[in-house]
Scaffold this active site. Sequence first.
Site, PDB file in Angstrom:
ATOM      1  N   THR A   1      66.306 -29.109 -80.931  1.00  0.00           N
ATOM      2  CA  THR A   1      67.356 -30.110 -80.449  1.00  0.00           C
ATOM      3  C   THR A   1      66.874 -31.078 -79.471  1.00  0.00           C
ATOM      4  O   THR A   1      65.681 -30.803 -78.892  1.00  0.00           O
ATOM      5  CB  THR A   1      68.533 -29.665 -80.065  1.00  0.00           C
TER       6      THR A   1
ATOM      7  N   LYS B   1      62.523 -31.083 -74.193  1.00  0.00           N
ATOM      8  CA  LYS B   1      61.490 -31.332 -73.061  1.00  0.00           C
ATOM      9  C   LYS B   1      62.793 -31.030 -71.947  1.00  0.00           C
ATOM     10  O   LYS B   1      62.221 -30.905 -70.718  1.00  0.00           O
ATOM     11  CB  LYS B   1      61.178 -32.748 -73.165  1.00  0.00           C
TER      12      LYS B   1
ATOM     13  N   VAL C   1      54.959 -32.116 -75.475  1.00  0.00           N
ATOM     14  CA  VAL C   1      54.047 -33.302 -75.043  1.00  0.00           C
ATOM     15  C   VAL C   1      52.991 -33.373 -76.191  1.00  0.00           C
ATOM     16  O   VAL C   1      52.154 -32.518 -76.500  1.00  0.00           O
ATOM     17  CB  VAL C   1      53.172 -32.614 -73.735  1.00  0.00           C
TER      18      VAL C   1
ATOM     19  N   LEU D   1      49.589 -31.800 -80.658  1.00  0.00           N
ATOM     20  CA  LEU D   1      48.337 -31.748 -80.295  1.00  0.00           C
ATOM     21  C   LEU D   1      48.377 -30.536 -79.219  1.00  0.00           C
ATOM     22  O   LEU D   1      49.375 -30.460 -78.494  1.00  0.00           O
ATOM     23  CB  LEU D   1      48.185 -33.260 -79.766  1.00  0.00           C
TER      24      LEU D   1
ATOM     25  N   LYS E   1      57.693 -35.859 -70.132  1.00  0.00           N
ATOM     26  CA  LYS E   1      56.155 -35.481 -70.770  1.00  0.00           C
ATOM     27  C   LYS E   1      55.304 -35.518 -69.342  1.00  0.00           C
ATOM     28  O   LYS E   1      54.386 -34.445 -69.361  1.00  0.00           O
ATOM     29  CB  LYS E   1      55.707 -36.332 -71.653  1.00  0.00           C
TER      30      LYS E   1
ATOM     31  N   GLY F   1      56.522 -38.001 -85.208  1.00  0.00           N
ATOM     32  CA  GLY F   1      56.676 -37.729 -86.270  1.00  0.00           C
ATOM     33  C   GLY F   1      57.573 -36.303 -86.687  1.00  0.00           C
ATOM     34  O   GLY F   1      56.846 -35.452 -86.253  1.00  0.00           O
TER      35      GLY F   1
END
Length: 825
Positions: free
Chosen positions: A556, A580, A610, A614, A683, A803
């Site tokens: 969420t 986050k 973040v 990746l 981030k 995405g």
Amino acid sequence: MTWHVYKFGGSSLGGLGRLQRVADLVVAGPRPLALVVSALGDTTDWLLDAAAAAAAGDETRVLAQLTRIRALAFETARQVLPEEALGALEGAVERVLGPLTQLLQGIRLTGECTANARDVVLSAGERISAEVVAVTLQARGQPAVAVDASTFVVTDDTAGAATVDIDATRERLAPLAAGWGDTLPVVTGFIGRSRGGRVTTLGRNGSDYTATVLGQTLGAREVTVWTDVPGVMTADPQLVAEAYSVPHLSYHEALELAHFGTRMFHPRTFLPLLESGAELHIRNTVDPAAVGTRIDGAGNADPRRPTCVTSLEHVALLGVESRRSALPEPIAARVLEVLERAQVTVWMATQAAHGRSVALVVPEAEASRAHGALRQTLAPELARQEVELRPVQAPVSLLTLVAEAMGHRPNVAGRFFAALGNVGVNVRAIAQGASSRSISCVVDGADTTLAVRTVHAAFNLAGTETSVLLLGRGTVGGRLLAQLEANGPALLERHHVALRLVGMVDRHHRLWEPQGLRPGQLPPRAPASSPATVPDVLPLLDSLARLPVPILVDCTAADGMERLYREAFRRGIHVVAANKKPLALPFAQREELLQEARGHHRAYLYETTVGASLPIIETLKNLVRTGDRVERIDGSLSGTLGFLSHAVTGGTPLSHAVRTARDRGYTEPHPRDDLSGLDVARKALILARELGLHVELDDVAVEPFLPREALAEDDPEAFLRSLSHLDAAFADRISRYRAAGKVLRYLVQIVPDARDGQKVRVGPVAVDADHPATGLKGAEALVAFTTERYREYPLIVRGAGAGGDVTAAGVLADVLRLAQDVRGR
């Protein structure tokens, strides 16, 4: 002529349809064949209660139990016997129950049931069972005779746990066996007779002991124990759903399992096997074609063979420690002698160097007696404070890993204890025998299930069973569900992770199924515009905490989730989050949250906060862990704003580019969170704090992607419509950048030693053609770490940064990483 011995347990005989299966197995079995049978069903428990009732003077209860025993015998036989055969059985059963009734009447009159009398009472169960089975076989055309084992099994006088004299038993059995001819003997298990003529019983699993004694005295090369389980299991199936049967064990492995609490057999069962070299097979009455477990002298030579985990529960831990180095004798020897005199069972004893301290595991029911005996014997030393007697710790469990080749391979103990440590299980005491076939430790009783499941998974006995409660079914949560559906079998096959979705909560649903939900079969997601009442998640946490490797997965973007995380940590639940906001709390609150996770030994993984999937956070952590000094972090951390920058640079109108990003799942639920720079600022704050900077969100200098006045609209759809009036101005700005040979990018800059004191900046930047971010396309993200080691050529992490698919993949990667850490790999 080589004999075979079949032994059938009470559950194999007393259940619906079981006696028919037993008869089929016997008729089709090898010859010559001898049977050993236990009491039907729960008959032994009923006999124990009848003896206790008689001693208490409760005649009504005695008669009720005798009625139950009689009824079970006839209900079992009636399933397979014709009416005429039942008459013969009735006479045989009454010949057992008649003397038993008289004995119980005597116990009632005296008000006492001695140990010897109890043995006689209990022997009735096996006698009735032998008559039922013999009559059943006769009705099938197989000559059979019920044989009372007390006519040839010679034991010592120990009531309730007698030991067999093999030589005397062989001598008495020889003339009996010679007279059996083609008649199949159905021998009572569990009972014998002392040299003085008293009926005795052989103790727990005594019928297995009878079977191996009979096998040795008949010269059998194989004894088969038929039971209702598929063999010796890698763990208790009630604790580990994925436990499975072990095909092959050595005598010594089986003995270790027996010593450490496996209920299937008693150590004495193996004494005749060790002497005779016969094999013992454990097979399933319900599934006779299954391989089961074979136990012999050689065992399984395959180094990858299954390893068993046992848990002996309801025990207590005692500790005695010398405070002086010059006591006249080692304290450990005295402690063990005291407990032996007090007739306390010691399951495990481990001592420090020179016997100056000792830790002992005893039955919880005997702990008070053991502690009292030690306190009394050590009273002088206790008074002089030369010895410390620790309080009893109970309940605890004795957890043991058993494998023949354990001492032949390195890091077995390391993996054992690392796996327990990874899930926060506290080890109270440790022991490993000289044979190195087993390693044991004491854990708190409340940690038993978690400890067994963790060790079972760590040694590749099965997939790591992982229980996931998913919060949120938006873009990321929805794609995660799809990936779980598509990749579940591969995760088990390739990574040995049995990932089970046990719950899902969104704005409209609270679904829960401990056995697992099918991600592809969840009810449809309600339209975003429909009214919603967010379900309460807290009740599910209590249920989740009782499942294997519980993980709360937060997909969420909700506020206030830190409170839920804390409740999860306190219940022993791990957290994997793409949210986050808990990490962007005021610094002190963020530290409290992380400390809550550490204090409860729970994992809190948040790589996807973040840069989607990746490995940005983990890369930074590794730089810091290895002592590198990070001088600067530059990055395009928003795949969303990277996509918009690339789109508008290519000539796409701003309003169209934002709507496309939202439709593709690149943006937060409200695109304003991205365009304001707030999402990127969070981030940047997360990275800065991982770097060790004590910064707050207000310390981040933020310039929005759009003018601030354009960000006031609260409704997402109205906001998207309002952007069209900015299209022309934005296009003009891009043209100016292009004319200067620059491109628009939205960047983060983190400089720990910034001269102006502004350590963290976020905002749109016109970058030169040689800037690393210039070549970014679509939703790509990039982070460049400039450090002492990577000063000339910064360390760059680059890839898709937004995405649903890539973010969900990152969440799944965190879940797998957590499962592998728990597994100890």
